[in-house]
Design an enzyme around this catalytic site. Structure first.
Site, mmCIF file in Angstrom:
data_model
loop_
_atom_site.group_PDB
_atom_site.id
_atom_site.type_symbol
_atom_site.label_atom_id
_atom_site.label_comp_id
_atom_site.label_asym_id
_atom_site.label_seq_id
_atom_site.Cartn_x
_atom_site.Cartn_y
_atom_site.Cartn_z
ATOM 1 N N GLY A 1 -3.254 -0.272 5.969
ATOM 2 C CA GLY A 1 -3.704 -0.435 7.352
ATOM 3 C C GLY A 1 -4.851 -1.422 7.504
ATOM 4 O O GLY A 1 -5.423 -1.909 6.536
ATOM 5 N N GLU A 2 -5.147 -1.716 8.757
ATOM 6 C CA GLU A 2 -6.214 -2.662 9.095
ATOM 7 C C GLU A 2 -7.351 -1.858 9.741
ATOM 8 O O GLU A 2 -7.231 -1.408 10.882
ATOM 9 C CB GLU A 2 -5.660 -3.728 10.042
ATOM 10 C CG GLU A 2 -6.689 -4.613 10.711
ATOM 11 C CD GLU A 2 -7.712 -5.248 9.768
ATOM 12 O OE1 GLU A 2 -7.340 -5.801 8.725
ATOM 13 O OE2 GLU A 2 -8.925 -5.164 10.098
ATOM 14 N N CYS B 1 2.200 -8.364 1.376
ATOM 15 C CA CYS B 1 1.633 -7.015 1.289
ATOM 16 C C CYS B 1 2.694 -5.955 1.557
ATOM 17 O O CYS B 1 3.493 -6.071 2.486
ATOM 18 C CB CYS B 1 0.495 -6.892 2.290
ATOM 19 S SG CYS B 1 -0.256 -5.257 2.333
ATOM 20 N N SER C 1 -10.409 -10.720 4.086
ATOM 21 C CA SER C 1 -9.235 -11.141 3.305
ATOM 22 C C SER C 1 -8.882 -12.549 3.741
ATOM 23 O O SER C 1 -8.183 -12.738 4.722
ATOM 24 C CB SER C 1 -8.059 -10.193 3.567
ATOM 25 O OG SER C 1 -8.372 -8.913 3.085
ATOM 26 N N LEU C 2 -9.399 -13.518 3.021
ATOM 27 C CA LEU C 2 -9.225 -14.914 3.440
ATOM 28 C C LEU C 2 -7.877 -15.455 2.945
ATOM 29 O O LEU C 2 -7.038 -15.855 3.734
ATOM 30 C CB LEU C 2 -10.393 -15.746 2.903
ATOM 31 C CG LEU C 2 -10.496 -17.157 3.469
ATOM 32 C CD1 LEU C 2 -10.869 -17.132 4.940
ATOM 33 C CD2 LEU C 2 -11.520 -17.984 2.677
ATOM 34 N N HIS C 3 -7.704 -15.451 1.661
ATOM 35 C CA HIS C 3 -6.424 -15.781 1.006
ATOM 36 C C HIS C 3 -5.925 -17.203 1.222
ATOM 37 O O HIS C 3 -4.901 -17.597 0.674
ATOM 38 C CB HIS C 3 -5.314 -14.793 1.383
ATOM 39 C CG HIS C 3 -5.660 -13.355 1.150
ATOM 40 N ND1 HIS C 3 -6.600 -12.945 0.243
ATOM 41 C CD2 HIS C 3 -5.193 -12.224 1.734
ATOM 42 C CE1 HIS C 3 -6.700 -11.631 0.271
ATOM 43 N NE2 HIS C 3 -5.865 -11.167 1.167
ATOM 44 N N GLU D 1 -1.981 6.760 1.232
ATOM 45 C CA GLU D 1 -2.391 6.848 -0.163
ATOM 46 C C GLU D 1 -3.835 6.417 -0.352
ATOM 47 O O GLU D 1 -4.395 5.673 0.457
ATOM 48 C CB GLU D 1 -1.456 6.010 -1.023
ATOM 49 C CG GLU D 1 -1.343 4.577 -0.552
ATOM 50 C CD GLU D 1 -0.043 3.921 -1.010
ATOM 51 O OE1 GLU D 1 1.035 4.464 -0.727
ATOM 52 O OE2 GLU D 1 -0.124 2.863 -1.643
ATOM 53 N N SER E 1 -12.772 -3.817 4.808
ATOM 54 C CA SER E 1 -12.054 -5.065 4.542
ATOM 55 C C SER E 1 -11.137 -5.375 5.718
ATOM 56 O O SER E 1 -10.419 -4.498 6.186
ATOM 57 C CB SER E 1 -11.240 -4.900 3.252
ATOM 58 O OG SER E 1 -10.500 -6.078 2.988
ATOM 59 N N CYS F 1 1.175 -0.855 8.822
ATOM 60 C CA CYS F 1 0.235 -1.888 9.258
ATOM 61 C C CYS F 1 0.979 -2.836 10.183
ATOM 62 O O CYS F 1 2.164 -3.110 9.978
ATOM 63 C CB CYS F 1 -0.323 -2.655 8.054
ATOM 64 S SG CYS F 1 -1.569 -3.893 8.516
ATOM 65 N N CYS G 1 -1.848 -1.948 -2.053
ATOM 66 C CA CYS G 1 -1.692 -1.056 -0.895
ATOM 67 C C CYS G 1 -0.252 -0.871 -0.454
ATOM 68 O O CYS G 1 0.528 -1.798 -0.411
ATOM 69 C CB CYS G 1 -2.475 -1.543 0.306
ATOM 70 S SG CYS G 1 -3.109 -3.174 0.184
ATOM 71 N N CYS H 1 -10.402 3.846 -2.811
ATOM 72 C CA CYS H 1 -9.816 2.892 -1.873
ATOM 73 C C CYS H 1 -9.053 3.710 -0.826
ATOM 74 O O CYS H 1 -8.136 4.453 -1.159
ATOM 75 C CB CYS H 1 -8.893 1.968 -2.654
ATOM 76 S SG CYS H 1 -8.059 0.788 -1.631
ATOM 77 N N CYS I 1 1.091 -9.348 6.835
ATOM 78 C CA CYS I 1 0.805 -10.341 5.788
ATOM 79 C C CYS I 1 2.018 -10.345 4.856
ATOM 80 O O CYS I 1 2.470 -9.275 4.423
ATOM 81 C CB CYS I 1 -0.458 -9.970 5.009
ATOM 82 S SG CYS I 1 -1.940 -9.884 6.037
ATOM 83 N N ASN J 1 -0.842 -8.622 -7.254
ATOM 84 C CA ASN J 1 -0.097 -7.497 -7.836
ATOM 85 C C ASN J 1 1.335 -7.546 -7.335
ATOM 86 O O ASN J 1 1.548 -7.537 -6.114
ATOM 87 C CB ASN J 1 -0.686 -6.174 -7.325
ATOM 88 C CG ASN J 1 -1.679 -5.577 -8.282
ATOM 89 O OD1 ASN J 1 -1.497 -5.594 -9.496
ATOM 90 N ND2 ASN J 1 -2.738 -5.048 -7.724
HETATM 91 N N1 SAH Z 1 -6.038 -4.823 6.249
HETATM 92 C C1 SAH Z 1 -7.226 -4.960 5.458
HETATM 93 C C2 SAH Z 1 -7.377 -3.930 4.354
HETATM 94 C C3 SAH Z 1 -6.164 -3.539 3.561
HETATM 95 S S1 SAH Z 1 -5.528 -4.626 2.351
HETATM 96 C C4 SAH Z 1 -7.309 -6.342 4.898
HETATM 97 O O1 SAH Z 1 -6.389 -7.125 5.086
HETATM 98 O O2 SAH Z 1 -8.345 -6.673 4.321
HETATM 99 C C5 SAH Z 1 -6.756 -4.708 1.096
HETATM 100 C C6 SAH Z 1 -6.678 -5.999 0.304
HETATM 101 O O3 SAH Z 1 -5.553 -6.005 -0.600
HETATM 102 C C7 SAH Z 1 -6.504 -7.218 1.190
HETATM 103 O O4 SAH Z 1 -7.340 -8.240 0.730
HETATM 104 C C8 SAH Z 1 -5.049 -7.549 0.981
HETATM 105 O O5 SAH Z 1 -4.749 -8.860 1.321
HETATM 106 C C9 SAH Z 1 -4.878 -7.242 -0.480
HETATM 107 N N2 SAH Z 1 -3.503 -7.098 -0.951
HETATM 108 C C10 SAH Z 1 -2.420 -6.695 -0.265
HETATM 109 N N3 SAH Z 1 -1.317 -6.696 -1.062
HETATM 110 C C11 SAH Z 1 -1.730 -7.102 -2.273
HETATM 111 C C12 SAH Z 1 -1.066 -7.319 -3.520
HETATM 112 N N4 SAH Z 1 0.230 -7.092 -3.660
HETATM 113 N N5 SAH Z 1 -1.805 -7.739 -4.574
HETATM 114 C C13 SAH Z 1 -3.131 -7.953 -4.444
HETATM 115 N N6 SAH Z 1 -3.810 -7.769 -3.296
HETATM 116 C C14 SAH Z 1 -3.115 -7.360 -2.219
#
Ligand code: SAH
Length: 373
Positions: A179-180, A130, A234-236, A95, A211, A123, A353, A116, A127, A310
């Site tokens: 995906g990554e 996700c 994507s630190l989180h 998508e 990203s 993936c 995603c 995007c 995480c 989200n």
């Molecule tokens: N694999 C890469 C790119 C794809 S995810 C990465 O991890 O950066 C793109 C971004 O969306 C990442 O920062 C991911 O952590 C975030 N993401 C994934 N699920 C999400 C959700 N439900 N709500 C908000 N951000 C989310």
């Protein structure tokens, strides 16, 4: 199934070698690229100024066909986000989400558009919050499947009767779909080269953001690239403890290594990175985390993008209340960190995603078909 490569995966140097070896002049490459990326034709026959002898060589070596076809019509969000589910040649789905930078008021056309883009089917990084990783990893996208999402989205944004297929509708790309990206480096880089080139997508490198969940070797490889692509991490979580709880990749590349690689990226390229931080209630939204987060950002001179989580169907995670989100921005700023709380985009169309693909895979019904752009 032994398909030949799609020609939209191929860089000009390879085309030139092939043509020269077969006794054809190099300027044919320019003509081919023009048909592929300016006129965007999907048959060899349409390349009207190429002699049959050149077409034969192309036919023998490559396929030409759209890499992504829309499965149903785009789903449209209230805020002018669009979401497409693409079907790939082998039946898999990925998508893309289109975000308008300045959501127009009623009837007003929004200006800057960001697409995007996905880089893999599924993936492998798992995480926990996700949707993309929930069904595991299926395969890497080929370069033409990455490029194809942008071409297909642009085609969809043109009026159906538009003659001008070369008009560019998308100005920015973020590789934040399924995906990554850095785990698919060898397909990502040719795709980026094509999307960036004047003869290709014509999207400036500074308008393309990769990203990553934190793949240290990929970040180091990027330092060596001449292009000016942007990098987001994507630190989180600002501590190993928090990161490990939600991002299994942290066990392989703990924060210390990740931050070192980011340091090398910043000093090696002279470009700044962005730190993405999704805010998830009771997971990483404790105000005590603001200081360690700020310290990482200050060390890297990085901007922090705070993103309220989200919701994903089937997962229990939630975003914190707004006052808690705002406290993060305020206190980061007080530490001298540049921080933004990302305005909601596409929440009502499951823009996070991997969500749409999961919905379609699980449902016996086709994608809902709202109005097309
Ligand atoms: N694999 C890469 C790119 C794809 S995810 C990465 O991890 O950066 C793109 C971004 O969306 C990442 O920062 C991911 O952590 C975030 N993401 C994934 N699920 C999400 C959700 N439900 N709500 C908000 N951000 C989310």
């Amino acid at each position: 199934m032994n398909r030949s490569r799609n020609i939209r995966s191929v860089l000009p140097r390879e085309l030139e070698d092939l043509l020269l070896r077969n006794g054809h002049p190099a300027y044919r490459v320019r003509q081919i690229l023009h048909w592929l990326y300016a006129r965007r034709v999907d048959t060899w026959e349409a390349m009207r100024n190429l002699p049959e002898s050149v077409l034969r060589i192309l036919r023998e070596n490559y396929e030409i066909r759209p890499s992504c076809t829309a499965a149903g019509q785009a789903i449209r969000a209230e805020d002018e986000s669009w979401k497409w589910l693409w079907q790939l040649a082998d039946g898999d789905y990925v998508e893309s989400v289109l975000i308008s930078a300045h959501p127009g008021r009623t009837g007003e056309v929004a200006r800057r558009k960001t697409l995007c883009v996905s880089t893999q089917v599924g993936c492998a990084y798992g995480c926990v919050f996700c949707a993309s990783g929930l069904d595991g990893f299926k395969r890497n996208l080929t370069a033409d499947e990455i490029v194809g999402q942008v071409l297909a989205a642009e085609t969809q944004l043109l009026a159906p009767d538009s003659e001008n297929r070369s008009e560019r509708r998308i100005q920015n790309l973020v590789f934040m779909g399924m995906g990554e990206p850095l785990a698919n480096y060898d397909n990502l880089l040719p795709a980026l080269t094509i999307l960036n080139a004047d003869w290709g997508g014509g999207i400036g490198a500074r308008r393309i953001t990769i990203s990553t969940c934190g793949l240290v070797p990929g970040i180091r490889r990027l330092v060596q690239e001449p292009h000016q692509f942007r990098l987001a991490i994507s630190l989180h979580g600002p501590t190993d403890e928090i990161r490990e709880r939600i991002m299994p990749v942290n066990r392989r590349y703990p924060l210390k290594d990740l931050i070192e690689a980011c340091d090398e990226y910043v000093s090696g390229t002279g470009r700044l990175i962005t730190l993405e931080y999704i805010l998830i209630a009771n997971v990483n939204d404790d105000p005590a985390l603001i200081r360690p987060l700020g310290q990482i950002a200050l060390r890297l001179r990085a901007k922090v993008n705070l993103i309220p989580y989200n919701r994903v169907k089937g997962l229990d995670w939630r975003r914190p209340p707004e006052n808690r989100q705002e406290r993060f921005v305020r206190e980061l700023e007080a530490l001298g960190v540049s921080a933004t709380l990302r305005r909601e985009k596409g929440h009502d169309i499951d823009a996070a995603c991997g969500q749409l693909r999961r919905f379609v895979k699980r449902s016996a019904h086709p994608v809902s078909t709202n109005a097309a752009p």
